[in-house]
Design a protein around this motif. Structure first.
Motif, mmCIF file in Angstrom:
data_model
loop_
_atom_site.group_PDB
_atom_site.id
_atom_site.type_symbol
_atom_site.label_atom_id
_atom_site.label_comp_id
_atom_site.label_asym_id
_atom_site.label_seq_id
_atom_site.Cartn_x
_atom_site.Cartn_y
_atom_site.Cartn_z
ATOM 1 N N LYS A 194 -6.510 -13.785 -23.507
ATOM 2 C CA LYS A 194 -5.752 -15.036 -23.334
ATOM 3 C C LYS A 194 -6.655 -16.251 -23.514
ATOM 4 N N ASP A 195 -7.855 -16.191 -22.905
ATOM 5 C CA ASP A 195 -8.794 -17.305 -23.009
ATOM 6 C C ASP A 195 -9.250 -17.528 -24.450
ATOM 7 N N ALA A 196 -9.242 -16.445 -25.247
ATOM 8 C CA ALA A 196 -9.645 -16.544 -26.646
ATOM 9 C C ALA A 196 -8.489 -16.989 -27.538
ATOM 10 N N GLY A 197 -7.324 -17.217 -26.936
ATOM 11 C CA GLY A 197 -6.177 -17.666 -27.709
ATOM 12 C C GLY A 197 -5.488 -16.556 -28.480
ATOM 13 N N ILE A 198 -5.741 -15.308 -28.087
ATOM 14 C CA ILE A 198 -5.153 -14.159 -28.785
ATOM 15 C C ILE A 198 -3.829 -13.804 -28.114
ATOM 16 N N THR A 199 -2.768 -13.829 -28.879
ATOM 17 C CA THR A 199 -1.437 -13.590 -28.327
ATOM 18 C C THR A 199 -0.866 -12.229 -28.701
ATOM 19 N N ASP A 200 -1.539 -11.516 -29.606
ATOM 20 C CA ASP A 200 -1.018 -10.217 -30.046
ATOM 21 C C ASP A 200 -1.846 -9.054 -29.518
ATOM 22 N N GLY A 201 -2.634 -9.286 -28.465
ATOM 23 C CA GLY A 201 -3.437 -8.219 -27.894
ATOM 24 C C GLY A 201 -2.589 -7.236 -27.098
ATOM 25 N N ARG A 202 -3.084 -6.005 -27.019
ATOM 26 C CA ARG A 202 -2.405 -4.968 -26.247
ATOM 27 C C ARG A 202 -3.445 -4.276 -25.367
ATOM 28 N N VAL A 203 -3.142 -4.174 -24.079
ATOM 29 C CA VAL A 203 -4.094 -3.610 -23.124
ATOM 30 C C VAL A 203 -3.388 -2.613 -22.218
ATOM 31 N N VAL A 204 -3.954 -1.409 -22.123
ATOM 32 C CA VAL A 204 -3.467 -0.416 -21.171
ATOM 33 C C VAL A 204 -4.572 -0.162 -20.158
ATOM 34 N N TYR A 205 -4.246 -0.354 -18.888
ATOM 35 C CA TYR A 205 -5.180 -0.103 -17.791
ATOM 36 C C TYR A 205 -4.880 1.277 -17.201
ATOM 37 N N VAL A 206 -5.939 2.068 -16.987
ATOM 38 C CA VAL A 206 -5.782 3.432 -16.469
ATOM 39 C C VAL A 206 -6.645 3.598 -15.222
ATOM 40 N N ASP A 207 -6.058 4.081 -14.146
ATOM 41 C CA ASP A 207 -6.837 4.395 -12.955
ATOM 42 C C ASP A 207 -6.109 5.482 -12.173
ATOM 43 N N HIS A 208 -6.864 6.217 -11.336
ATOM 44 C CA HIS A 208 -6.250 7.278 -10.542
ATOM 45 C C HIS A 208 -6.043 6.865 -9.094
ATOM 46 N N ASP A 209 -6.576 5.702 -8.695
ATOM 47 C CA ASP A 209 -6.423 5.219 -7.325
ATOM 48 C C ASP A 209 -5.015 4.643 -7.163
ATOM 49 N N PRO A 210 -4.195 5.208 -6.270
ATOM 50 C CA PRO A 210 -2.804 4.730 -6.121
ATOM 51 C C PRO A 210 -2.701 3.252 -5.782
ATOM 52 N N VAL A 211 -3.623 2.752 -4.945
ATOM 53 C CA VAL A 211 -3.575 1.337 -4.588
ATOM 54 C C VAL A 211 -3.920 0.471 -5.791
ATOM 55 N N ALA A 256 0.838 -1.204 0.000
ATOM 56 C CA ALA A 256 0.000 0.000 0.000
ATOM 57 C C ALA A 256 0.872 1.252 0.000
ATOM 58 N N PRO A 257 0.713 2.147 -0.991
ATOM 59 C CA PRO A 257 1.498 3.381 -1.011
ATOM 60 C C PRO A 257 1.330 4.166 0.279
ATOM 61 N N ALA A 258 2.397 4.847 0.708
ATOM 62 C CA ALA A 258 2.394 5.534 1.996
ATOM 63 C C ALA A 258 1.374 6.666 2.058
ATOM 64 N N ASP A 259 1.025 7.260 0.911
ATOM 65 C CA ASP A 259 0.123 8.415 0.923
ATOM 66 C C ASP A 259 -1.350 8.027 0.805
ATOM 67 N N VAL A 260 -1.667 6.735 0.852
ATOM 68 C CA VAL A 260 -3.053 6.283 0.740
ATOM 69 C C VAL A 260 -3.700 6.227 2.121
ATOM 70 N N ASP A 261 -4.874 6.838 2.231
ATOM 71 C CA ASP A 261 -5.630 6.819 3.482
ATOM 72 C C ASP A 261 -6.384 5.493 3.567
ATOM 73 N N LEU A 262 -5.947 4.620 4.454
ATOM 74 C CA LEU A 262 -6.552 3.297 4.564
ATOM 75 C C LEU A 262 -7.954 3.350 5.185
ATOM 76 N N ASP A 263 -8.292 4.477 5.791
ATOM 77 C CA ASP A 263 -9.596 4.609 6.434
ATOM 78 C C ASP A 263 -10.647 5.234 5.530
ATOM 79 N N ARG A 264 -10.291 5.513 4.304
ATOM 80 C CA ARG A 264 -11.209 6.141 3.354
ATOM 81 C C ARG A 264 -11.530 5.144 2.241
ATOM 82 N N PRO A 265 -12.810 4.764 2.086
ATOM 83 C CA PRO A 265 -13.140 3.773 1.053
ATOM 84 C C PRO A 265 -12.875 4.289 -0.350
#
Length: 269
Positions: free
Chosen positions: A93-110, A7-16
Motif C-alpha cells: 500500500k505504501d508503495a502505491g501498489i493496488t493489484d498486490g495479493r497477499v495470503v497470510y498463513v499461521d497455525h496459531d488460532p489467536v 480469543a478462541p475458546a480452545d486457546v490456552d491463555l496461560d501458554r506463551p
C-alpha cells in the motif's frame, strides 16, 4: 484471566505463543499475560532481542518492497504471526501498489483470528490456518489457490520461522516444496536465528528459555541457512545480517556484537 471476546475458546491463555511473543517484541497489543511474562524473562537477560525482532520486520519491509519494485505482486507469508502495522499488505500500500495479493498463513488460532479481523476489509488479502511445514497442504488451501495465480511469480516469505523447525523435520525440503510450486521469477525470502560465533552467556540463557519453551529455538550458522535455499539463486548481498540486507537508511542497527541471525532472498531461475 478473563478471556477476551476475540480469543478462541480452545486457546490456552496461560501458554506463551511465539507469534504473540514476537508481537510483543514489536510493540504490538495482540498478546496475553503469559506471552508478556515470557518475553520479559528473555528481555531481562538479553535486552537486544526486541531490536532484533524489529530488524527482522525491517528486513521484511525492504525485501517485499524490493520484489514489488521488480514487478512481483503475489506474496505467501508463511508463519506470518499477526499482520500488524508494517506487514506485507502495508508495504504494498505504501508503495502505491493496488493489484498486490497477499495470503497470510499461521497455525496459531489467536494469530489467525486476529488476522482475519484485521484484514476483513482489506482487498487482495486472505488468511489461512495452516502448518507451514506441510507445503502440499498449505498450497492446496482454497484461499491460496483462489487468490494466488501460480502461473505468475510468487514470493514465499519464511521470515523468522524456520528456526522453530528442527533438522529432523527437514527444513530444506520445506523450502524446496514451496519453491517447486513457483514459476521462474518466483522468490524465497528467509531470515533465521543463529550466528557463526560462540554464544555469549546472556545469549545462552535466552536460548535456553526458548529451548525449554513449547516451541524450541534451533540456531543455525549462515552456511547452514544458505544450504536451505537448495538450487535457488541467492541474490546480492547474499546471506547477511538482517539489518545489512540492502539497507535504505531506515533500519535500526543493532548494538555491536548483538546481531544474532541472518537473512537472504533467493530467486527461482
Amino acid at each position: 484471566m478473563d478471556r477476551p471476546s476475540w480469543a478462541p475458546a480452545d486457546v490456552d491463555l496461560d501458554r506463551p505463543s511465539v507469534a504473540r511473543v514476537y508481537d510483543y517484541y514489536l510493540g504490538g497489543s495482540h498478546n496475553f499475560a503469559a506471552d508478556r511474562a515470557f518475553a520479559e524473562q528473555v528481555l531481562k537477560v538479553m535486552p537486544a532481542v526486541a531490536g532484533l525482532a524489529r530488524s527482522n520486520r525491517s528486513f521484511l519491509r525492504r525485501a517485499v518492497g524490493d520484489l514489488a519494485a521488480q514487478g512481483v505482486r503475489q506474496f505467501l507469508d508463511l508463519g506470518s504471526g499477526i499482520p500488524t502495522v508494517g506487514n506485507v499488505h502495508d508495504v504494498l500500500k505504501d508503495a502505491g501498489i493496488t493489484d498486490g495479493r497477499v495470503v497470510y498463513v499461521d497455525h496459531d488460532p489467536v494469530a489467525v483470528a486476529h488476522s482475519r479481523a484485521i484484514l476483513a476489509d482489506v482487498p487482495g488479502t486472505a488468511v489461512v490456518a495452516g502448518d507451514l511445514r506441510k507445503p502440499v497442504e498449505v498450497l492446496g488451501q482454497p484461499q491460496v489457490q483462489g487468490l494466488l495465480d501460480f502461473t505468475r511469480p510468487v514470493a514465499f516469505l519464511l521470515v523468522a520461522v524456520l528456526h522453530f523447525v528442527p533438522d529432523e523435520q527437514r527444513p530444506a525440503d520445506i523450502v524446496a516444496g514451496y519453491a517447486a510450486a513457483g514459476v521462474p521469477g518466483s522468490h524465497v525470502v528467509l531470515s533465521h536465528a543463529g550466528l557463526d560465533r560462540p554464544l555469549t552467556p546472556a545469549e545462552v540463557e535466552a536460548w535456553e528459555m526458548y529451548r525449554k519453551s513449547p516451541t524450541p529455538l534451533i540456531l543455525r550458522t549462515s552456511g547452514q541457512v544458505a544450504a536451505l535455499f537448495g538450487d535457488l539463486t541467492v541474490l546480492d548481498p547474499g546471506v547477511v545480517s538482517p539489518h545489512a540486507w540492502r539497507p535504505d537508511g531506515d533500519e535500526e542497527s543493532p548494538p555491536e556484537g548483538n546481531t544474532i541471525g541472518c537473512a537472504a532472498v533467493a530467486r527461482k531461475d
